[in-house]
Design a protein around this motif. Structure first.
Motif, mmCIF file in Angstrom:
data_model
loop_
_atom_site.group_PDB
_atom_site.id
_atom_site.type_symbol
_atom_site.label_atom_id
_atom_site.label_comp_id
_atom_site.label_asym_id
_atom_site.label_seq_id
_atom_site.Cartn_x
_atom_site.Cartn_y
_atom_site.Cartn_z
ATOM 1 N N LYS A 25 5.354 1.079 9.475
ATOM 2 C CA LYS A 25 5.650 0.068 8.467
ATOM 3 C C LYS A 25 6.040 0.770 7.176
ATOM 4 O O LYS A 25 5.492 1.820 6.837
ATOM 5 C CB LYS A 25 4.427 -0.822 8.204
ATOM 6 C CG LYS A 25 4.037 -1.745 9.351
ATOM 7 C CD LYS A 25 2.874 -2.638 8.939
ATOM 8 C CE LYS A 25 2.501 -3.614 10.042
ATOM 9 N NZ LYS A 25 1.364 -4.488 9.633
ATOM 10 N N THR A 28 2.204 -1.451 3.901
ATOM 11 C CA THR A 28 1.124 -2.216 4.529
ATOM 12 C C THR A 28 -0.086 -2.187 3.609
ATOM 13 O O THR A 28 -0.128 -1.424 2.626
ATOM 14 C CB THR A 28 0.764 -1.641 5.905
ATOM 15 O OG1 THR A 28 -0.082 -2.561 6.601
ATOM 16 C CG2 THR A 28 0.042 -0.308 5.780
ATOM 17 N N THR A 31 -3.424 1.122 7.033
ATOM 18 C CA THR A 31 -3.166 1.396 8.451
ATOM 19 C C THR A 31 -4.443 1.325 9.275
ATOM 20 O O THR A 31 -4.372 1.148 10.499
ATOM 21 C CB THR A 31 -2.529 2.790 8.624
ATOM 22 O OG1 THR A 31 -3.379 3.788 8.019
ATOM 23 C CG2 THR A 31 -1.155 2.851 7.980
ATOM 24 N N ASP A 34 -4.449 -2.128 10.529
ATOM 25 C CA ASP A 34 -3.342 -2.279 11.481
ATOM 26 C C ASP A 34 -3.712 -1.688 12.834
ATOM 27 O O ASP A 34 -3.428 -2.273 13.890
ATOM 28 C CB ASP A 34 -2.088 -1.583 10.945
ATOM 29 C CG ASP A 34 -1.550 -2.224 9.672
ATOM 30 O OD1 ASP A 34 -1.896 -3.393 9.410
ATOM 31 O OD2 ASP A 34 -0.790 -1.548 8.951
ATOM 32 N N TYR A 49 -0.567 4.354 13.871
ATOM 33 C CA TYR A 49 0.044 3.453 12.891
ATOM 34 C C TYR A 49 0.319 4.251 11.620
ATOM 35 O O TYR A 49 -0.579 4.895 11.070
ATOM 36 C CB TYR A 49 -0.880 2.266 12.595
ATOM 37 C CG TYR A 49 -0.785 1.183 13.647
ATOM 38 C CD1 TYR A 49 -0.044 0.027 13.417
ATOM 39 C CD2 TYR A 49 -1.414 1.329 14.879
ATOM 40 C CE1 TYR A 49 0.058 -0.965 14.388
ATOM 41 C CE2 TYR A 49 -1.317 0.359 15.861
ATOM 42 C CZ TYR A 49 -0.576 -0.790 15.607
ATOM 43 O OH TYR A 49 -0.466 -1.770 16.580
ATOM 44 N N ALA A 51 2.364 4.278 7.730
ATOM 45 C CA ALA A 51 2.997 3.510 6.656
ATOM 46 C C ALA A 51 3.513 4.470 5.602
ATOM 47 O O ALA A 51 2.903 5.513 5.328
ATOM 48 C CB ALA A 51 2.006 2.533 6.032
ATOM 49 N N MET A 54 0.679 2.391 1.266
ATOM 50 C CA MET A 54 -0.435 1.463 1.496
ATOM 51 C C MET A 54 -0.873 0.890 0.155
ATOM 52 O O MET A 54 -1.054 1.631 -0.815
ATOM 53 C CB MET A 54 -1.608 2.179 2.170
ATOM 54 C CG MET A 54 -1.330 2.649 3.577
ATOM 55 S SD MET A 54 -2.843 3.144 4.486
ATOM 56 C CE MET A 54 -3.425 4.521 3.489
#
Length: 518
Positions: A25, A28, A31, A34, A49, A51, A54
Motif C-alpha cells: 500500500k 496505510t 501494516t 493489515d 504487508y 507500506a 504509515m
C-alpha cells in the motif's frame, strides 16, 4: 522515491515462504493491522504487508513509530508458529521475544551484507549504529487461527528500517537516529534490502532460543560491566551495572549501591548507556549562535553517542574543574576575535598541552598561533564584518583505500578567514586542502571562492600535536550544511545543491577529525 517494486525484490529472494507474497500500500494506518486482517482472511505463512507511509505506526511499549518517509522500509510479516507443549503465549511472551531477536538479527545480517558495519543490537529489538537507532522490530501475538484444518499460533513481526532518508539533517531525530544512506553515503534499493532480510529471517525463525541467544550476544550493544540508566514504567530512573541477557530474554542488572543482581523483562524497562565522556561546544556572546547550534547538531549526529555526551557550555563557565571530564572542546565562529587572551583560552591552552583535544573552526583558528612549534599564542585580527560565507571546494586527504579518485567536498568559508591560518607548527597532519597552484586555476564560472591568500596557503584542515594534546584547525565552516542555509543564510539557498551533493564526504571529513582528536 518510487513505489516498492516486488519484481526487483523477487530476483534476490531465495526463501521458500518468507516474502513470497507481498501486499503493498502507498499509505496505510499500520501494516501490523493489515497483516493481522490478511492472516484471518487466509494469507499464508510468510506473507508480507508493506507500506510507503504509515499514519499511525506503533512501536514497543505502546510508543508511536514515526513512519512518514516513503524512502524507508515499513513491513509486517505473517508468521504461523508451532509452540512447545509447555509454552503458553497468554502467560509467557518468550516466543514474541524470540521472533523480535530473529527479526533484528536478520536485518543486521542484511545490513552487513550490503557493507554497513558497526551495527549493534540494543536490548532487545532495536539496531543501533554508534548509538543512533536505524531499525526497530516489534512482534505481536494474535492468538490461534486454523490453517488447513490445523491450529497454529499467529504472530506478526513488524520491522521499520530507515533506508534512504537523511536522518542526520532531521531537526528532531538527528540526535537519536540514522539511516542506511547516511552511513553508506549512497542511496540503496529498498527491494534489495527487503529480500536480504527475508533470506536471513527464514533460517533464523527455525533456530531454538539458545542458538538465537548465542548469535545475539555476538552483536549486543551493552557489555558486562557497562554503566546504564534504567528507565522504569513509573518514570523513575536508576543507575545500574549491566550484567547479561538471560535465556528468557530478561536482562540482569545490579543497581548502584546494591550487590544482588536483579532481572527485568524488556516490557518493564528501557536502557541507555551512561556516558562518562563529554564533548563541549563553546557558546556565549563571543560566538555566533548559528555556529554553536550547527556544531551541536553535527556532533550529536556524527559522534558515537553511546560513548560521548555533547554539551553546550558558556565560555564564562569554562574552568579547570569542567575540563576534567572533557574529551574534546570545540570553538566555533567568533563574533569578533578578542584583543587580549580571554580566560577561557588560558584554560583551554593548558588543557590541550596536558593531553586534551580541541577543534577550532573558522575564525576561531586565529586564537591559535605557534612561534616555535610548542607555544600557543593568540593573534588579534579586526572585527569580523562579513555576513555571508562563500562556497569552496576542498579535497579530502584521508579517502578510503578503495577509492581511486580524490574526494571533493563543498564547504562554507568566510573570506576574512583566509588570512587566519597558522603554519608554524612542527608536526601536522593535513586532512583537507585545495588544489590551487596558480591564479590560472581560478574559475569565475563555478561560483567557487578562491583568493590570493588561499593560493599561498591551500591547507583547509590540519591536526597538530601541541604538547601532549591535539589541536585541529579547520578554516572552512564545516559545521554549516545544506539543511542550515534556509534558517541561517537564506541568501545562499541557491547554492544548497553544492553542499548537498557532497554532504556525505563532509560527514566523513568531520568524523575523521573526531577520530584524530578522540
Amino acid at each position: 522515491m518510487t513505489s516498492f517494486d516486488f519484481s526487483i525484490a523477487e530476483k534476490d529472494l531465495n526463501t521458500s515462504c518468507i516474502g513470497r507474497k507481498i501486499n503493498h500500500k502507498v499509505v496505510t494506518v499500520t501494516t501490523m493491522n493489515d497483516a493481522e486482517d490478511g492472516a484471518r482472511q487466509g494469507d499464508p505463512h510468510g506473507t508480507v504487508y508493506i507500506a510507503d507511509v504509515m499514519t499511525d505506526g506503533r512501536g514497543t511499549k505502546g510508543r508511536n513509530w514515526v513512519a512518514t518517509s516513503n524512502e524507508n522500509l515499513y513491513m509486517s510479516i505473517i508468521l504461523h508458529m508451532q509452540l512447545l507443549q509447555d509454552e503458553d503465549p497468554s502467560v509467557s511472551r518468550r516466543k514474541e521475544f524470540d521472533i523480535d531477536v530473529a527479526g533484528a538479527l536478520a536485518s543486521l545480517q542484511a545490513l552487513e551484507e550490503i557493507g554497513l558495519k558497526e551495527v549493534k543490537i540494543k536490548w532487545l529489538n532495536d539496531l543501533w549504529v554508534k548509538g543512533h537507532k536505524i531499525l526497530g522490530a516489534l512482534t505481536e501475538y494474535k492468538g490461534k487461527i486454523t490453517v488447513d484444518s490445523r491450529d497454529v499460533h499467529l504472530y506478526v513481526l513488524g520491522i521499520g528500517l530507515n533506508v534512504n532518508c537523511d536522518m542526520r539533517r532531521d531537526p528532531v531525530m538527528h540526535r537519536i537516529s540514522t539511516s542506511v544512506m547516511c552511513e553508506l553515503g549512497r542511496s540503496v534499493s529498498r527491494e534489495v534490502i527487503f529480500a536480504k532480510i527475508c533470506n536471513h529471517l527464514e533460517p533464523l525463525l527455525k533456530m531454538d532460543r539458545q542458538e538465537l541467544l548465542k548469535l545475539y550476544k555476538l552483536h549486543e550493544a551493552f557489555q558486562c560491566g557497562d554503566k546504564v540508566k534504567v528507565y522504569k514504567q513509573d518514570n523513575s530512573v536508576v543507575n545500574c551495572t549491566f550484567r547479561e541477557v538471560n535465556d528468557d530474554w530478561s536482562v540482569e542488572l545490579i543497581e548502584d549501591g546494591h550487590c544482588t543482581p536483579v532481572c527485568f523483562p524488556c516490557t518493564e524497562i528501557s536502557l541507555r548507556q551512561i556516558r562518562a565522556k563529554v564533548v563541549y561546544v563553546l557558546n556565549g556572546q563571543d560566538f555566533h549562535s548559528w555556529s554553536s547550534e550547527c556544531l551541536l547538531k553535527t556532533c550529536n549526529s556524527l559522534l558515537d553517542i553511546q560513548t560521548y555526551e555533547v554539551k553546550s557550555i558558556s565560555a564564562e563557565k569554562v574552568n579547570f574543574d569542567t575540563m576534567t571530564s572533557c574529551a574534546m572542546v570545540i570553538i566555533g565562529q567568533l563574533t569578533s576575535v578578542p584583543k587580549s587572551t580571554p580566560n577561557y583560552m588560558t584554560i583551554i591552552e593548558d588543557y590541550v598541552k596536558k593531553g586534551g583535544s580541541c577543534l577550532a573552526i573558522g575564525n576561531a583558528c586565529s586564537l591559535f598561533q605557534s612561534e616555535d612549534g610548542n607555544e600557543i599564542k593568540g593573534q588579534h585580527p579586526t572585527q569580523v564584518q562579513e555576513e555571508i560565507p562563500s562556497i569552496i571546494e576542498t579535497i579530502v586527504c584521508s579517502v578510503p583505500s578503495s577509492e581511486q579518485r580524490k574526494q571533493h567536498v563543498h564547504l562554507c568559508l568566510f573570506q576574512d578567514n583566509c588570512q587566519l591560518f597558522p603554519t608554524h607548527y612542527t608536526t601536522s597532519n593535513i586532512l583537507a586542502y585545495r588544489d590551487l597552484n596558480t591564479k590560472d586555476d581560478i574559475r569565475e564560472s563555478d561560483g567557487t571562492h578562491i583568493c590570493d591568500q588561499c593560493i599561498d596557503n591551500s591547507t583547509d584542515v590540519v591536526v597538530l600535536d601541541v604538547g601532549k594534546g591535539k589541536l585541529c584547525l579547520c578554516r572552512p565552516n564545516i559545521e554549516i550544511c545544506y539543511a542550515d542555509l534556509h534558517e541561517y543564510f537564506p541568501r545562499l539557498e541557491d547554492k544548497s545543491g553544492k553542499l548537498k551533493d557532497t554532504v556525505h564526504h563532509r560527514d566523513l571529513l568531520f568524523q575523521d577529525i573526531l577520530t584524530k582528536l578522540l
